[in-house]
Design a protein around this motif. Sequence first.
Motif, PDB file in Angstrom:
ATOM      1  N   PRO A 191     -10.512  17.238   7.532  1.00  0.00           N
ATOM      2  CA  PRO A 191     -11.718  17.510   8.324  1.00  0.00           C
ATOM      3  C   PRO A 191     -11.712  16.853   9.705  1.00  0.00           C
ATOM      4  N   ALA A 192     -11.282  15.594   9.796  1.00  0.00           N
ATOM      5  CA  ALA A 192     -11.341  14.880  11.072  1.00  0.00           C
ATOM      6  C   ALA A 192     -10.375  15.453  12.099  1.00  0.00           C
ATOM      7  N   LEU A 193      -9.333  16.125  11.635  1.00  0.00           N
ATOM      8  CA  LEU A 193      -8.322  16.694  12.529  1.00  0.00           C
ATOM      9  C   LEU A 193      -8.484  18.196  12.714  1.00  0.00           C
ATOM     10  N   ASP A 194      -9.434  18.781  11.993  1.00  0.00           N
ATOM     11  CA  ASP A 194      -9.644  20.224  12.032  1.00  0.00           C
ATOM     12  C   ASP A 194      -8.351  20.974  11.722  1.00  0.00           C
ATOM     13  N   LEU A 195      -7.665  20.525  10.667  1.00  0.00           N
ATOM     14  CA  LEU A 195      -6.426  21.150  10.233  1.00  0.00           C
ATOM     15  C   LEU A 195      -6.585  21.671   8.812  1.00  0.00           C
ATOM     16  N   LEU A 196      -6.082  22.859   8.568  1.00  0.00           N
ATOM     17  CA  LEU A 196      -6.124  23.464   7.238  1.00  0.00           C
ATOM     18  C   LEU A 196      -4.768  24.098   6.951  1.00  0.00           C
ATOM     19  N   PHE A 197      -4.142  23.700   5.844  1.00  0.00           N
ATOM     20  CA  PHE A 197      -2.839  24.210   5.462  1.00  0.00           C
ATOM     21  C   PHE A 197      -2.956  24.987   4.157  1.00  0.00           C
ATOM     22  N   TYR A 198      -2.480  26.231   4.195  1.00  0.00           N
ATOM     23  CA  TYR A 198      -2.505  27.032   2.971  1.00  0.00           C
ATOM     24  C   TYR A 198      -1.185  26.865   2.215  1.00  0.00           C
ATOM     25  N   PRO A 199      -1.240  26.906   0.897  1.00  0.00           N
ATOM     26  CA  PRO A 199      -0.017  26.749   0.117  1.00  0.00           C
ATOM     27  C   PRO A 199       1.022  27.815   0.463  1.00  0.00           C
ATOM     28  N   LYS A 200       2.250  27.373   0.577  1.00  0.00           N
ATOM     29  CA  LYS A 200       3.379  28.262   0.802  1.00  0.00           C
ATOM     30  C   LYS A 200       4.551  27.735  -0.004  1.00  0.00           C
ATOM     31  N   LYS A 201       5.223  28.591  -0.708  1.00  0.00           N
ATOM     32  CA  LYS A 201       6.303  28.189  -1.595  1.00  0.00           C
ATOM     33  C   LYS A 201       7.352  27.367  -0.852  1.00  0.00           C
ATOM     34  N   GLY A 202       7.595  26.140  -1.350  1.00  0.00           N
ATOM     35  CA  GLY A 202       8.606  25.280  -0.760  1.00  0.00           C
ATOM     36  C   GLY A 202       8.169  24.485   0.445  1.00  0.00           C
ATOM     37  N   ARG A 203       6.936  24.656   0.887  1.00  0.00           N
ATOM     38  CA  ARG A 203       6.430  23.904   2.053  1.00  0.00           C
ATOM     39  C   ARG A 203       6.116  22.468   1.671  1.00  0.00           C
TER      40      ARG A 203
ATOM     41  N   PRO B 158       0.813  -1.223   0.000  1.00  0.00           N
ATOM     42  CA  PRO B 158       0.000   0.000   0.000  1.00  0.00           C
ATOM     43  C   PRO B 158       0.844   1.270   0.000  1.00  0.00           C
ATOM     44  N   ARG B 159       0.193   2.363  -0.276  1.00  0.00           N
ATOM     45  CA  ARG B 159       0.817   3.673  -0.084  1.00  0.00           C
ATOM     46  C   ARG B 159       0.961   3.915   1.420  1.00  0.00           C
ATOM     47  N   LEU B 160       2.183   4.104   1.835  1.00  0.00           N
ATOM     48  CA  LEU B 160       2.481   4.329   3.242  1.00  0.00           C
ATOM     49  C   LEU B 160       2.369   5.802   3.603  1.00  0.00           C
ATOM     50  N   LEU B 161       2.996   6.652   2.796  1.00  0.00           N
ATOM     51  CA  LEU B 161       3.033   8.092   3.058  1.00  0.00           C
ATOM     52  C   LEU B 161       2.653   8.881   1.816  1.00  0.00           C
ATOM     53  N   THR B 162       2.109  10.065   2.058  1.00  0.00           N
ATOM     54  CA  THR B 162       1.994  11.082   1.017  1.00  0.00           C
ATOM     55  C   THR B 162       2.975  12.191   1.344  1.00  0.00           C
ATOM     56  N   PHE B 163       3.795  12.553   0.360  1.00  0.00           N
ATOM     57  CA  PHE B 163       4.772  13.630   0.488  1.00  0.00           C
ATOM     58  C   PHE B 163       4.354  14.706  -0.498  1.00  0.00           C
ATOM     59  N   PHE B 164       3.804  15.800   0.025  1.00  0.00           N
ATOM     60  CA  PHE B 164       3.150  16.825  -0.805  1.00  0.00           C
ATOM     61  C   PHE B 164       3.949  18.123  -0.726  1.00  0.00           C
ATOM     62  N   ILE B 165       4.282  18.697  -1.894  1.00  0.00           N
ATOM     63  CA  ILE B 165       5.127  19.891  -1.965  1.00  0.00           C
ATOM     64  C   ILE B 165       4.363  21.021  -2.655  1.00  0.00           C
ATOM     65  N   TYR B 166       4.292  22.171  -1.992  1.00  0.00           N
ATOM     66  CA  TYR B 166       3.670  23.349  -2.601  1.00  0.00           C
ATOM     67  C   TYR B 166       4.720  24.160  -3.363  1.00  0.00           C
ATOM     68  N   PHE B 167       4.342  24.625  -4.539  1.00  0.00           N
ATOM     69  CA  PHE B 167       5.267  25.403  -5.367  1.00  0.00           C
ATOM     70  C   PHE B 167       5.061  26.913  -5.249  1.00  0.00           C
ATOM     71  N   ASN B 168       3.904  27.337  -4.750  1.00  0.00           N
ATOM     72  CA  ASN B 168       3.625  28.775  -4.723  1.00  0.00           C
ATOM     73  C   ASN B 168       2.576  29.108  -3.677  1.00  0.00           C
ATOM     74  N   GLU B 169       2.520  30.408  -3.320  1.00  0.00           N
ATOM     75  CA  GLU B 169       1.394  30.903  -2.546  1.00  0.00           C
ATOM     76  C   GLU B 169       0.218  31.121  -3.498  1.00  0.00           C
ATOM     77  N   VAL B 170      -0.990  30.958  -2.989  1.00  0.00           N
ATOM     78  CA  VAL B 170      -2.201  31.174  -3.785  1.00  0.00           C
ATOM     79  C   VAL B 170      -2.881  32.440  -3.266  1.00  0.00           C
ATOM     80  N   GLU B 171      -3.351  33.269  -4.173  1.00  0.00           N
ATOM     81  CA  GLU B 171      -3.921  34.552  -3.767  1.00  0.00           C
ATOM     82  C   GLU B 171      -5.078  34.375  -2.787  1.00  0.00           C
ATOM     83  N   LYS B 172      -5.912  33.364  -3.045  1.00  0.00           N
ATOM     84  CA  LYS B 172      -7.018  33.097  -2.122  1.00  0.00           C
ATOM     85  C   LYS B 172      -7.491  31.659  -2.322  1.00  0.00           C
TER      86      LYS B 172
END
Length: 333
Positions: free
Chosen positions: A268-280, A247-261
């Motif tokens: 949802p289950a963790l009540d966590l929200l991450f906004y894109p940030k360059k290099g994050r 199975p897929r063990l991990l997801t490794f997700f990379i943001y390339f840019n900030e988004v205007e909005k």
Amino acid sequence: MLRTEEVRSIISETISYMKKISTDETYKDIFHECKNEDSQCSLWALDDGCDDNPKYMKDSCAPACKSCAHLLELKQKCSLAPDSSLDAIRPGEMTQLFEKMIYVADRMRLEPKVWSRPAKNSSISPSCEKDITNPCDSRDGPWVITLENFLSDEEINHLLDWGKRMRYERSEAGDEVTFVRTSAHAWCVDECYQDPIVSSVTERIADVTGIPHANYEALQLLKYEVGQFYLPHDDRIEYHNEQAHGPRLLTFFIYFNEVEKGGGTRFPALDLLFYPKKGRVLIWPSITDDGTWNVESRTTHEAMPVEEGQKFAANTWIHMRDFQTPFSMGCPG
């Protein structure tokens, strides 16, 4: 030209072929998987059709191509081996995996931050004020961590250029285009995969995770325009549990840019929200830590709609076992 009689001949031969293998014990485990998945298979099998596009035809039009033996061979070489020593981690080692990642990322000055983790035994651990793997403000749940400045501007621009060159196309959810996912993607394969800068990024992922890049699917380069989204989903695919790569063990997700909005990644289950940030980078597990390889439902996540601007990103799915070798042998991804 319709070539009706020739198609009828293919259909007649197909019926005879399937009757023959239906009584052969060799094919009992794959008989119901050997089927024409499109009504046009008999037409496409005319002339050299089965050999002109063998990967699709011999898999998806196996009766018309009389290639059920091919499916049997795939099943035999692509099935999960019973040797658990091939696993990237053993049951109960998810926390060890993530804590090691955090220490490595800290040494690399990637500013690791723990947002969620399983509860830690405080009686045998440093206080949360002194433990970077167990900060006082982290949630009790499955592991979710971020890293910062993982990519340089040059690497990001290079990957963005590859996205254009590989040509973004409408993303699929599972194996089909659906309203659930409206973004576009391009797979970083062939020349892109072998590119020295891309290779250095992949090696850095391996340095952080401690899992060899042979376990990785190709980078998926992503583009979201205004209004595009991906509804809540998990990254585990059920049939992977029976395949050589596991199975897929991990997801490794990379943001390339900030988004205007908009354009955030929400759990949802963790009540966590991450906004894109360059290099994050955002990392989370797809499966539970108990050895069952069941889905970790609490890391179900969604890509929120982009409201203004564009969102560019990439992800790689990291498997429990070597993904590249069986995939290169024709095993399904």
